[in-house]
Write a protein that holds these residues in place. Sequence first.
Motif, mmCIF file in Angstrom:
data_model
loop_
_atom_site.group_PDB
_atom_site.id
_atom_site.type_symbol
_atom_site.label_atom_id
_atom_site.label_comp_id
_atom_site.label_asym_id
_atom_site.label_seq_id
_atom_site.Cartn_x
_atom_site.Cartn_y
_atom_site.Cartn_z
ATOM 1 N N ILE A 144 0.772 -1.403 0.132
ATOM 2 C CA ILE A 144 0.046 -0.207 0.037
ATOM 3 C C ILE A 144 0.845 1.404 0.177
ATOM 4 N N THR A 145 2.083 1.182 0.161
ATOM 5 C CA THR A 145 2.791 2.455 0.741
ATOM 6 C C THR A 145 3.993 2.424 -0.472
ATOM 7 N N LYS A 146 3.727 1.265 -1.492
ATOM 8 C CA LYS A 146 5.041 1.183 -2.686
ATOM 9 C C LYS A 146 6.378 1.159 -1.884
ATOM 10 N N GLY A 147 6.701 0.882 -0.866
ATOM 11 C CA GLY A 147 7.945 1.022 0.102
ATOM 12 C C GLY A 147 8.873 0.228 -0.494
ATOM 13 N N THR A 148 10.268 0.632 -0.286
ATOM 14 C CA THR A 148 11.240 -0.089 -0.454
ATOM 15 C C THR A 148 11.636 -0.883 0.901
ATOM 16 N N VAL A 149 11.904 -2.144 0.796
ATOM 17 C CA VAL A 149 12.228 -2.924 2.062
ATOM 18 C C VAL A 149 13.942 -2.541 2.456
ATOM 19 N N VAL A 150 14.073 -2.336 3.594
ATOM 20 C CA VAL A 150 15.570 -2.033 3.909
ATOM 21 C C VAL A 150 15.739 -2.236 5.487
ATOM 22 N N SER A 151 16.685 -2.420 5.686
ATOM 23 C CA SER A 151 17.145 -2.444 7.311
ATOM 24 C C SER A 151 17.329 -0.622 7.658
ATOM 25 N N VAL A 152 16.704 -0.237 8.544
ATOM 26 C CA VAL A 152 16.931 0.799 9.168
ATOM 27 C C VAL A 152 17.714 1.105 10.229
ATOM 28 N N ALA A 153 18.267 0.032 10.812
ATOM 29 C CA ALA A 153 18.780 0.193 12.187
ATOM 30 C C ALA A 153 20.228 -0.250 11.830
ATOM 31 N N ALA A 154 21.263 0.143 12.730
ATOM 32 C CA ALA A 154 22.760 0.124 12.502
ATOM 33 C C ALA A 154 22.973 -1.472 12.398
ATOM 34 N N GLY A 155 24.115 -1.990 11.634
ATOM 35 C CA GLY A 155 24.341 -2.967 11.633
ATOM 36 C C GLY A 155 24.284 -3.799 10.065
#
Length: 155
Positions: A144-155
């Motif tokens: 629904i957001t047409k979002g890109t999946v990615v890790s947003v935290a450090a590491g």
Amino acid sequence: MSAVHNVQEALDAAGVEGRARTLPQSTRTAAEAADALGCPVGAIANSLVFMADDAPLLVLTSGAHRVDVEALAARLGRRRIRRAKPDEVRAATGQVIGGVSPVGHPAPLETVVDEALRQYAEVWAAAGTPNAVFPTTFDELVRITKGTVVSVAAG
């Protein structure tokens, strides 16, 4: 029209079955939302607005951790990412900090969805005000957001 109504219209248009609901207590923070809903804090999809090279970027992050802006900028190929100011959040989303929804904005926003949300069968997101939420799934949130999946935290 209310922000919650705008969010519900966007959910309906996207074919989402989950309904926006207004709770008697605040869900402004992930911890408050998790307490109110009886779910793990990590299942709360925080909607945070950042400015990425001067353009708004909506980051949907698990309530269990913080966004590492330097790591995220590197992963997205941006020079700089910083938290948006309250007036920038309102201009980009039409909503207030603490109630920003993944949908229902005046115009589409570039969106990143935290891969950490994938581990939860059900996630909860804000529905336009600091005490309104809606249930969804990781896959539906990405759709629904047409979002890109990615890790947003450090590491």
